[in-house]
Design a protein around this motif. Structure first.
Motif, mmCIF file in Angstrom:
data_model
loop_
_atom_site.group_PDB
_atom_site.id
_atom_site.type_symbol
_atom_site.label_atom_id
_atom_site.label_comp_id
_atom_site.label_asym_id
_atom_site.label_seq_id
_atom_site.Cartn_x
_atom_site.Cartn_y
_atom_site.Cartn_z
ATOM 1 N N PRO A 188 0.843 -1.216 0.000
ATOM 2 C CA PRO A 188 0.000 0.000 0.000
ATOM 3 C C PRO A 188 0.869 1.254 0.000
ATOM 4 N N PHE A 189 0.549 2.160 -0.892
ATOM 5 C CA PHE A 189 1.366 3.351 -1.098
ATOM 6 C C PHE A 189 0.476 4.578 -1.123
ATOM 7 N N LEU A 190 0.913 5.627 -0.454
ATOM 8 C CA LEU A 190 0.220 6.912 -0.510
ATOM 9 C C LEU A 190 1.236 7.998 -0.796
ATOM 10 N N GLY A 191 1.055 8.679 -1.902
ATOM 11 C CA GLY A 191 1.915 9.804 -2.257
ATOM 12 C C GLY A 191 1.126 11.089 -2.143
ATOM 13 N N ILE A 192 1.661 12.058 -1.424
ATOM 14 C CA ILE A 192 0.974 13.326 -1.205
ATOM 15 C C ILE A 192 1.785 14.445 -1.842
ATOM 16 N N CYS A 193 1.143 15.262 -2.681
ATOM 17 C CA CYS A 193 1.801 16.410 -3.301
ATOM 18 C C CYS A 193 3.020 15.940 -4.099
ATOM 19 N N LEU A 194 4.231 16.215 -3.640
ATOM 20 C CA LEU A 194 5.424 15.746 -4.335
ATOM 21 C C LEU A 194 5.426 14.226 -4.421
ATOM 22 N N GLY A 195 4.876 13.555 -3.410
ATOM 23 C CA GLY A 195 4.810 12.098 -3.429
ATOM 24 C C GLY A 195 4.025 11.574 -4.607
ATOM 25 N N MET A 196 2.965 12.266 -4.978
ATOM 26 C CA MET A 196 2.192 11.886 -6.161
ATOM 27 C C MET A 196 3.031 12.078 -7.428
ATOM 28 N N GLN A 197 3.699 13.209 -7.499
ATOM 29 C CA GLN A 197 4.520 13.491 -8.682
ATOM 30 C C GLN A 197 5.650 12.474 -8.817
ATOM 31 N N ILE A 198 6.222 12.092 -7.670
ATOM 32 C CA ILE A 198 7.290 11.091 -7.665
ATOM 33 C C ILE A 198 6.793 9.783 -8.254
ATOM 34 N N ALA A 199 5.589 9.357 -7.839
ATOM 35 C CA ALA A 199 5.044 8.095 -8.326
ATOM 36 C C ALA A 199 4.768 8.142 -9.828
ATOM 37 N N VAL A 200 4.337 9.289 -10.328
ATOM 38 C CA VAL A 200 4.113 9.438 -11.771
ATOM 39 C C VAL A 200 5.434 9.345 -12.521
ATOM 40 N N ILE A 201 6.469 9.966 -11.981
ATOM 41 C CA ILE A 201 7.797 9.874 -12.605
ATOM 42 C C ILE A 201 8.262 8.424 -12.643
ATOM 43 N N GLU A 202 8.103 7.717 -11.531
ATOM 44 C CA GLU A 202 8.537 6.308 -11.472
ATOM 45 C C GLU A 202 7.773 5.468 -12.468
ATOM 46 N N PHE A 203 6.465 5.670 -12.567
ATOM 47 C CA PHE A 203 5.650 4.912 -13.516
ATOM 48 C C PHE A 203 6.092 5.182 -14.948
ATOM 49 N N SER A 204 6.366 6.450 -15.237
ATOM 50 C CA SER A 204 6.792 6.814 -16.591
ATOM 51 C C SER A 204 8.113 6.141 -16.946
ATOM 52 N N ARG A 205 9.030 6.078 -15.993
ATOM 53 C CA ARG A 205 10.326 5.470 -16.259
ATOM 54 C C ARG A 205 10.249 3.956 -16.354
ATOM 55 N N SER A 206 9.560 3.329 -15.407
ATOM 56 C CA SER A 206 9.609 1.877 -15.288
ATOM 57 C C SER A 206 8.613 1.165 -16.179
ATOM 58 N N VAL A 207 7.415 1.703 -16.317
ATOM 59 C CA VAL A 207 6.369 1.030 -17.081
ATOM 60 C C VAL A 207 6.337 1.516 -18.522
ATOM 61 N N MET A 208 6.515 2.812 -18.720
ATOM 62 C CA MET A 208 6.443 3.368 -20.077
ATOM 63 C C MET A 208 7.804 3.441 -20.750
ATOM 64 N N ASN A 209 8.861 3.045 -20.012
ATOM 65 C CA ASN A 209 10.228 3.027 -20.545
ATOM 66 C C ASN A 209 10.726 4.392 -21.003
ATOM 67 N N LEU A 210 10.226 5.449 -20.366
ATOM 68 C CA LEU A 210 10.732 6.794 -20.631
ATOM 69 C C LEU A 210 11.832 7.066 -19.610
ATOM 70 N N ARG A 211 13.030 6.600 -19.888
ATOM 71 C CA ARG A 211 14.108 6.565 -18.902
ATOM 72 C C ARG A 211 14.488 7.937 -18.356
ATOM 73 N N ASP A 212 14.293 8.983 -19.156
ATOM 74 C CA ASP A 212 14.672 10.319 -18.690
ATOM 75 C C ASP A 212 13.464 11.112 -18.192
ATOM 76 N N ALA A 213 12.322 10.430 -17.977
ATOM 77 C CA ALA A 213 11.138 11.131 -17.477
ATOM 78 C C ALA A 213 11.463 11.788 -16.147
ATOM 79 N N ASN A 214 10.985 13.020 -15.991
ATOM 80 C CA ASN A 214 11.310 13.741 -14.771
ATOM 81 C C ASN A 214 10.368 14.924 -14.606
ATOM 82 N N SER A 215 10.514 15.609 -13.507
ATOM 83 C CA SER A 215 9.805 16.866 -13.275
ATOM 84 C C SER A 215 10.713 18.003 -13.713
ATOM 85 N N THR A 216 10.128 19.039 -14.266
ATOM 86 C CA THR A 216 10.936 20.192 -14.664
ATOM 87 C C THR A 216 11.513 20.916 -13.447
ATOM 88 N N GLU A 217 11.024 20.589 -12.247
ATOM 89 C CA GLU A 217 11.614 21.133 -11.034
ATOM 90 C C GLU A 217 13.024 20.597 -10.841
#
Length: 490
Positions: free
Chosen positions: A344-373
């Protein structure tokens, strides 16, 4: 009851949102009320208020001074805010609670003490009750409870024009009778409340009730014939449950500021309230995000191993909000571990953004996916700077305050946790959001965005379809929920 704090907790209304002292969060949680920025008074606010009046010509060219202009402004602020209801009922509150922080003698609090001295004189006896909170320390060498700090602070208060009606003495153990007599004699105090250490914070109101603290306050305010006996049956039941919890639940809190627990105080309170409601004994394992990274494994393998052991023992993983790139890769690693191991995972604010980045890298194979921050030049920006926010001015330029989120999918964990309602109002405090141009691509890969704002441009809640235990939210951690209305995600 209307609390006012004279001194980072987020307040509710969007136009009035402000970061305030954490104590206001305690008032909200204990009293189940909703406060605004006006319930927090600071020196800067008062001086700005007075300067603005001078610039408008309200003082007709007079020399602006601490007394009477600053002190009058403080009293004016208190009287204005005190009549605004915060408990959902109509009409002004019966009692306004004013917390003056700091220590007697602090230069910062002098105008406020003078203002309250004038205020108590103006409203007269029966309309003002001063409770002075003081520490009664114990010298470990001799084990004696010392009253001198309290004697001197009361003396300082009286010299400044304020006489306490009630002494509230903090101590590790109950005060000896001779110590209470000494305080009563030297401090001219007939009402002394002993606030000694208790197993959990819910014992404190019961401790005050047992010492008839409420009766002393009602007598000072001449409200004996108006107020009723405290209705504490549910509170007592809650306290008993807290005292008997034995079945543990371990939550790994993966963050950047784990060395200072107050950084995530509202998260901890929400976890605590939820764990008691679920009859579980909360164990929070603090996991510094950077300790999960490979660089730590090379430099400090023991630290790295310890962090991973805590993560692997967790029943749930929480990644809270934050700013800056330190520890980001560690948070991404934690999100990946949760997703791949059905934790069970809960991401809040930055935690949500982190999980989206991880999904983009690991599942969608976008290795350089990141936040512009963290990487302004990334070719796959799955989290971007919000268009309405200033890129130049940093202070108070975020998306702040309560925002309404509409659920787009009914059969999802987020909607079910909120009782299958159509929308929810939660607080926000962030500058970045999931890139709207990538939402369809993310959803096709299995990441369902189930909540969005009124305009439809910002997605705020998501669930990972194959793993229903994984959820995230862009709302901030200092929830508006009290004990009677727990934050659903927790």
């Amino acid at each position: 009851m209307m609390p006012i704090h004279l001194e980072i907790h987020g307040t509710i209304p969007m136009p009035l949102f402000l970061k305030v002292d954490l104590d206001l969060g305690n008032y909200e949680r204990f009293l189940d009320i909703k406060l605004t920025r006006d319930n927090n008074i600071t020196t800067g606010k008062i001086y700005q208020f007075v300067i603005d009046k001078e610039r408008r010509g309200d003082y007709l060219g007079k020399t602006v001074q601490v007394v009477p202009h600053i002190t009058d402004a403080i009293q004016e602020w208190i009287q204005r805010v005190a009549v605004v209801p915060v408990d959902g009922n109509e009409g002004p509150a019966d009692v306004c609670v004013i917390e003056l922080g700091g220590t007697i003698g602090d230069i910062e609090s002098m105008p406020f003490i003078e203002a309250l001295g004038q205020f108590s004189y103006r409203v007269g006896p029966g309309n003002f009750c001063l409770i002075h909170v003081s520490l009664v320390p114990v010298l470990n060498v001799v084990g004696e409870q010392k009253t001198k700090p309290t004697q001197h602070s009361v003396q300082g208060l009286r010299a400044l024009g304020l006489t306490p009606n009630i002494l509230a003495c903090r101590s590790e153990l109950p005060l000896d009778d001779n110590v209470k007599k000494k305080l009563a004699q030297f401090c001219h105090a007939s009402n002394i409340l002993i606030l000694y250490d208790v197993p959990n914070i819910w014992h404190v109101p019961l401790l005050l009730r047992d010492q008839k603290g409420h009766e002393a306050i009602l007598k000072a305010l001449k409200l004996q014939g108006v107020a009723k006996e405290p209705m504490l049956d549910e509170w007592i039941a809650w306290t008993k449950i807290s005292d008997t919890l034995s079945n543990p639940v371990r939550i790994a809190l993966v963050g950047k500021y784990t060395g200072f627990s107050d950084s995530y105080l509202s998260v901890l309170k929400a976890l605590l309230h939820a764990s008691v409601a679920c009859h579980r004994k909360l164990i929070v394992d603090w996991v510094p995000a950077s300790d999960l990274e490979e660089t730590t494994a090379e430099k400090a393998p023991e630290v790295h191993e310890k962090a991973w052991n805590l993560l692997k023992c967790a029943d749930g993983i929480l990644v809270p909000g934050g700013f800056g790139d330190r520890g980001v890769e560690g948070k991404i690693i934690a999100a990946k571990y949760a997703r791949e191991n059905n934790i069970p995972f809960l991401g809040i604010c930055l935690g949500m953004q982190i999980a989206v980045i991880e999904f983009s890298r690991s599942v969608m194979n976008l290795r350089d996916a990141n936040s512009t921050e963290f990487d302004p030049n990334t070719k796959n920006p799955c989290v971007i700077f919000m268009p309405e926010v200033s890129t130049i001015q940093v202070g108070v330029t975020m998306r702040l305050g309560s925002r309404r989120t509409f659920f787009q999918v009914k059969d999802c964990k987020s909607a079910k946790l909120y009782g299958n309602v159509n929308f929810v109002d939660e607080r926000h405090r962030h500058r970045y959001e999931v890139n709207p141009d990538m939402v369809m691509q993310l959803e096709r890969s299995g990441l369902a965005f189930v909540g969005k704002d009124k305009s439809g441009d910002e997605w705020r809640y998501w669930s990972f379809l194959p793993i229903l235990s994984m959820s995230a939210s862009s709302s901030i951690q200092n929830s508006s929920q009290g004990l009677e209305n727990l934050l659903h995600f927790f």
